[in-house]
Design a protein around this motif. Structure first.
Motif, PDB file in Angstrom:
ATOM      1  N   PRO A 110      -7.715  -3.684   7.921  1.00 14.88           N
ATOM      2  CA  PRO A 110      -7.257  -4.095   6.832  1.00 14.88           C
ATOM      3  C   PRO A 110      -8.542  -3.923   5.905  1.00 14.88           C
ATOM      4  CG  PRO A 110      -7.223  -6.112   7.868  1.00 14.88           C
ATOM      5  CD  PRO A 110      -8.205  -5.250   9.127  1.00 14.88           C
ATOM      6  N   ARG A 111      -7.818  -3.301   4.735  1.00 18.62           N
ATOM      7  CA  ARG A 111      -8.673  -2.639   3.852  1.00 18.62           C
ATOM      8  C   ARG A 111      -9.456  -3.638   3.347  1.00 18.62           C
ATOM      9  NH1 ARG A 111      -4.081  -0.161   0.702  1.00 18.62           N
ATOM     10  NH2 ARG A 111      -2.998  -2.061   1.579  1.00 18.62           N
ATOM     11  N   GLU A 112     -10.597  -3.026   2.486  1.00 20.16           N
ATOM     12  CA  GLU A 112     -11.397  -4.475   1.638  1.00 20.16           C
ATOM     13  C   GLU A 112     -12.022  -4.314   0.123  1.00 20.16           C
ATOM     14  OE1 GLU A 112     -15.848  -4.085   4.058  1.00 20.16           O
ATOM     15  OE2 GLU A 112     -14.474  -5.315   5.669  1.00 20.16           O
ATOM     16  N   GLU A 118      -1.741  -6.993   3.184  1.00 21.36           N
ATOM     17  CA  GLU A 118      -1.677  -6.901   4.310  1.00 21.36           C
ATOM     18  C   GLU A 118      -2.322  -8.446   4.689  1.00 21.36           C
ATOM     19  OE1 GLU A 118      -3.656  -2.228   4.463  1.00 21.36           O
ATOM     20  OE2 GLU A 118      -4.861  -3.978   4.155  1.00 21.36           O
ATOM     21  N   LEU A 119      -2.528  -9.394   4.062  1.00 22.32           N
ATOM     22  CA  LEU A 119      -3.554 -10.722   4.440  1.00 22.32           C
ATOM     23  C   LEU A 119      -2.155 -11.340   4.870  1.00 22.32           C
ATOM     24  CD1 LEU A 119      -5.534 -12.370   3.077  1.00 22.32           C
ATOM     25  CD2 LEU A 119      -3.693 -13.862   2.727  1.00 22.32           C
ATOM     26  N   LEU A 120      -0.603 -11.100   4.550  1.00 22.39           N
ATOM     27  CA  LEU A 120       0.184 -11.781   4.786  1.00 22.39           C
ATOM     28  C   LEU A 120       0.550 -11.760   5.639  1.00 22.39           C
ATOM     29  CD1 LEU A 120       1.759 -12.764   0.964  1.00 22.39           C
ATOM     30  CD2 LEU A 120       0.690 -13.994   2.521  1.00 22.39           C
ATOM     31  N   HIS A 121       0.826 -10.276   6.003  1.00 20.86           N
ATOM     32  CA  HIS A 121       1.034 -10.142   7.494  1.00 20.86           C
ATOM     33  C   HIS A 121       0.184 -10.594   8.348  1.00 20.86           C
ATOM     34  CE1 HIS A 121       3.727  -6.812   9.628  1.00 20.86           C
ATOM     35  NE2 HIS A 121       2.227  -5.870  10.287  1.00 20.86           N
ATOM     36  N   VAL A 122      -1.352 -10.891   8.017  1.00 19.87           N
ATOM     37  CA  VAL A 122      -1.711 -11.217   9.756  1.00 19.87           C
ATOM     38  C   VAL A 122      -1.592 -12.304   9.474  1.00 19.87           C
ATOM     39  CG1 VAL A 122      -4.338 -11.503  10.093  1.00 19.87           C
ATOM     40  CG2 VAL A 122      -3.800  -9.615   9.410  1.00 19.87           C
ATOM     41  N   LEU A 123      -1.407 -13.618   8.673  1.00 19.05           N
ATOM     42  CA  LEU A 123      -1.085 -14.379   8.573  1.00 19.05           C
ATOM     43  C   LEU A 123       0.514 -15.107   9.467  1.00 19.05           C
ATOM     44  CD1 LEU A 123      -1.972 -16.414   4.849  1.00 19.05           C
ATOM     45  CD2 LEU A 123      -3.136 -15.849   7.535  1.00 19.05           C
ATOM     46  N   ASP A 124       1.538 -14.086   8.969  1.00 22.07           N
ATOM     47  CA  ASP A 124       2.332 -14.364   9.817  1.00 22.07           C
ATOM     48  C   ASP A 124       2.806 -14.501  11.011  1.00 22.07           C
ATOM     49  OD1 ASP A 124       4.310 -14.132   7.072  1.00 22.07           O
ATOM     50  OD2 ASP A 124       4.466 -12.187   6.682  1.00 22.07           O
ATOM     51  N   ARG A 125       1.438 -13.084  11.844  1.00 25.24           N
ATOM     52  CA  ARG A 125       0.667 -13.526  13.084  1.00 25.24           C
ATOM     53  C   ARG A 125       0.206 -14.276  13.557  1.00 25.24           C
ATOM     54  NH1 ARG A 125       1.170  -9.274  17.213  1.00 25.24           N
ATOM     55  NH2 ARG A 125       2.480  -8.183  15.879  1.00 25.24           N
TER      56      ARG A 125
END
Length: 306
Positions: A110-112, A118-125
């Motif tokens: 993920p970008r910093e 991207e954060l929501l994509h990770v939280l979905d997983r």
């Protein structure tokens, strides 16, 4: 400041052991940055063109890191099917050097600072992982037990005061210690927890986020990892503000306001207490990062408690 060794710098015996696991010769290796391990982290290409990932560390550079590698190997064998983690291929262990060999994951971190998409994509997983039913005999610790000692940071700061402790923290040690105790109990649950999520331990791939580096895996609250991701995002960009995600994303459906506050208090005390200690051998940047996390989380706590 360089903390990692490269594939070429590993002892010949370690490289030969890894190649025996892979069944092929390594022809090229690209060292990876990020993280805090003093060991190697290389994406390697084999003679056939096949790819793998190798990380190796010596007890001579840091006594704890080989223990974590061995623990990660054990966790890899215990993860239930369908968990987005690299496939474990084998471990080399000569008693001093330990090397893990895994499938190479093609993707990007993920970008910093974090981007919300991207954060929501990770939280979905993570929400999906939280719904995976674990075997009753899964050989992983309870997350609250793993962190019971760590979350006593404010108590340690009260019994052994820290030079230069910020005034607000010093004035509220009792309150913060009490909140941290509540936070420990809030971490209880029956879901798989990674236990150490930051951008460097997440890879975004075409098939979704993949979680790397699993030595701290445990069984606990289904939202514990998601909160760690928000802590990382807030540390990288303190002005970003992620409270709306706490209120809206399904991964936090089972999280109470008091539970989140308690866990934040626990992590803040842990990081502040650890930040005053000498740097661990071979990991010179860790204490500064912990101090930064403590500062940011405490600022977040002050807002929640105001």
């Amino acid at each position: 400041m360089k903390t990692r060794v490269s594939w070429a710098e590993l002892p010949r015996s370690v490289r030969a052991g890894v190649e025996r696991i892979l069944g092929e010769t390594v022809v090229t290796a690209q060292s990876q940055t990020g993280g805090f391990s003093p060991g190697s982290a290389d994406r390697v290409v084999l003679a056939s063109g096949r790819r793998a990932f190798v990380k190796a560390v010596s007890a001579e550079s840091n006594a704890t890191s080989p223990v974590l590698h061995r623990r990660e190997a054990a966790v890899a064998k215990a993860l239930p099917p369908g968990i987005p983690a690299p496939k474990f291929l084998g471990m080399y262990d000569d008693g001093t050097w330990v090397a893990l060999v895994l499938d190479d994951v093609s993707g990007t971190h993920p970008r910093e600072p974090w981007q919300e998409s991207e954060l929501l994509h990770v939280l979905d997983r993570l929400a999906d992982i939280g719904c995976v039913e674990l075997p009753a005999d899964v050989p992983l610790p309870q997350y609250e037990d793993s962190l019971r000692g760590a979350f006593r940071g404010w108590e340690k700061l009260a019994s052994r005061p820290m030079a230069g402790m910020p005034a607000w923290e010093a004035e509220h040690l009792g309150l913060l210690a009490g909140l941290a105790k509540e936070g420990v109990e809030a971490l209880a649950g029956g879901s798989l927890v990674h236990g150490d999520l930051r951008t460097d331990n997440i890879m975004l791939t075409d098939s979704g986020p993949v979680l790397l580096d699993w030595p701290w895996a445990a069984v606990g609250a289904p939202w514990a990892d998601a909160l760690s991701v928000l802590i990382n995002a807030t540390t990288l960009d303190p002005l970003s503000g992620w409270d709306h995600v706490l209120k809206e994303h399904r991964v936090f459906a089972a999280a109470s306001d008091a539970g989140v506050t308690g866990v934040l208090a626990g992590w803040a005390g842990y990081f502040l207490d650890m930040s005053r200690r000498p740097a661990p051998p071979g990991i010179p940047t860790l204490r500064a990062f912990q101090a930064r996390q403590a500062e940011v989380i405490t600022g977040w706590l002050r807002k929640r408690l105001s």
